[in-house]
Write a protein that holds these residues in place. Structure first.
Motif, PDB file in Angstrom:
ATOM      1  N   VAL A  95       1.954  43.262  39.722  1.00 24.81           N
ATOM      2  CA  VAL A  95       2.765  42.117  39.300  1.00 24.81           C
ATOM      3  C   VAL A  95       2.892  41.117  40.449  1.00 24.81           C
ATOM      4  N   TRP A  96       3.167  41.620  41.645  1.00 31.04           N
ATOM      5  CA  TRP A  96       3.346  40.725  42.793  1.00 31.04           C
ATOM      6  C   TRP A  96       2.040  40.009  43.119  1.00 31.04           C
ATOM      7  N   ALA A  97       0.919  40.719  43.042  1.00 33.07           N
ATOM      8  CA  ALA A  97      -0.383  40.083  43.277  1.00 33.07           C
ATOM      9  C   ALA A  97      -0.643  39.014  42.220  1.00 33.07           C
ATOM     10  N   GLY A  98      -0.285  39.312  40.969  1.00 31.93           N
ATOM     11  CA  GLY A  98      -0.445  38.330  39.893  1.00 31.93           C
ATOM     12  C   GLY A  98       0.392  37.090  40.137  1.00 31.93           C
ATOM     13  N   LEU A  99       1.610  37.266  40.616  1.00 28.75           N
ATOM     14  CA  LEU A  99       2.464  36.115  40.913  1.00 28.75           C
ATOM     15  C   LEU A  99       1.893  35.283  42.058  1.00 28.75           C
ATOM     16  N   CYS A 100       1.306  35.936  43.036  1.00 25.60           N
ATOM     17  CA  CYS A 100       0.647  35.190  44.112  1.00 25.60           C
ATOM     18  C   CYS A 100      -0.504  34.356  43.553  1.00 25.60           C
ATOM     19  N   LEU A 101      -1.243  34.916  42.607  1.00 23.06           N
ATOM     20  CA  LEU A 101      -2.336  34.166  41.991  1.00 23.06           C
ATOM     21  C   LEU A 101      -1.822  32.997  41.155  1.00 23.06           C
ATOM     22  N   PHE A 131      -9.044  43.811  35.721  1.00 24.40           N
ATOM     23  CA  PHE A 131      -9.002  45.037  36.513  1.00 24.40           C
ATOM     24  C   PHE A 131      -7.757  45.875  36.239  1.00 24.40           C
ATOM     25  N   ILE A 132      -6.612  45.247  36.117  1.00 28.38           N
ATOM     26  CA  ILE A 132      -5.375  46.017  35.954  1.00 28.38           C
ATOM     27  C   ILE A 132      -5.393  46.873  34.693  1.00 28.38           C
ATOM     28  N   PRO A 133      -5.699  46.315  33.513  1.00 30.30           N
ATOM     29  CA  PRO A 133      -5.785  47.200  32.336  1.00 30.30           C
ATOM     30  C   PRO A 133      -6.886  48.264  32.474  1.00 30.30           C
ATOM     31  N   VAL A 155      -8.210  35.100  39.061  1.00 34.70           N
ATOM     32  CA  VAL A 155      -7.143  35.426  38.105  1.00 34.70           C
ATOM     33  C   VAL A 155      -7.704  36.309  36.993  1.00 34.70           C
ATOM     34  N   ILE A 156      -8.854  35.940  36.477  1.00 33.78           N
ATOM     35  CA  ILE A 156      -9.477  36.732  35.414  1.00 33.78           C
ATOM     36  C   ILE A 156      -9.857  38.114  35.937  1.00 33.78           C
ATOM     37  N   SER A 157     -10.375  38.177  37.144  1.00 31.01           N
ATOM     38  CA  SER A 157     -10.768  39.456  37.726  1.00 31.01           C
ATOM     39  C   SER A 157      -9.588  40.419  37.792  1.00 31.01           C
TER      40      SER A 157
END
Length: 115
Positions: free
Chosen positions: A99-105, A82-84, A76-78
């Motif tokens: 966003v979708w990858a973040g929601l999966c996490l 990485f995104i910013p 999650v931290i990675s």
């Protein structure tokens, strides 16, 4: 009050991931015209600082969290670092896939920490 591991571990992992992201991807921008081995040496130098933060983070966290929980926090931290980095430093466009990858996490975090 939360044990120190619940704030020290994520803080150290965030700092570690900043170094890791620059070590892994920063050379694509900063060393673009140089030989690969120059980029590798620079990346190794940066990665040393990543390990000096990551190893204590995992050692501190392992007493309070299990190995799977530590790993999912790392992931999650990675992605959160990485995104910013990709958007602000590497001038990549925003993608909804982030966003979708973040929601999966978020779902992965739920399953690792439930019960």
């Amino acid at each position: 009050m939360f044990p120190a591991a619940f704030w020290q571990t994520p803080l150290l992992l965030i700092l570690s991931n900043l170094f890791m992201t620059f070590a892994w991807y920063g050379h694509l921008k900063n060393f673009a015209g140089r030989p690969w081995y120059a980029a590798a040496l620079a990346s190794w130098g940066i990665a040393l600082f990543e390990y000096l933060l990551q190893v204590p983070a995992n050692r501190i966290g392992y007493g309070q969290l299990n190995l799977s929980q530590l790993k999912i926090i790392q992931e999650v931290i990675s992605l959160s670092v990485f995104i910013p980095f990709a958007i602000c430093y590497m001038d990549q466009p925003f993608r909804w896939d982030y966003v979708w990858a973040g929601l999966c996490l978020v779902g992965a975090v739920y399953f690792m920490f439930r019960g």
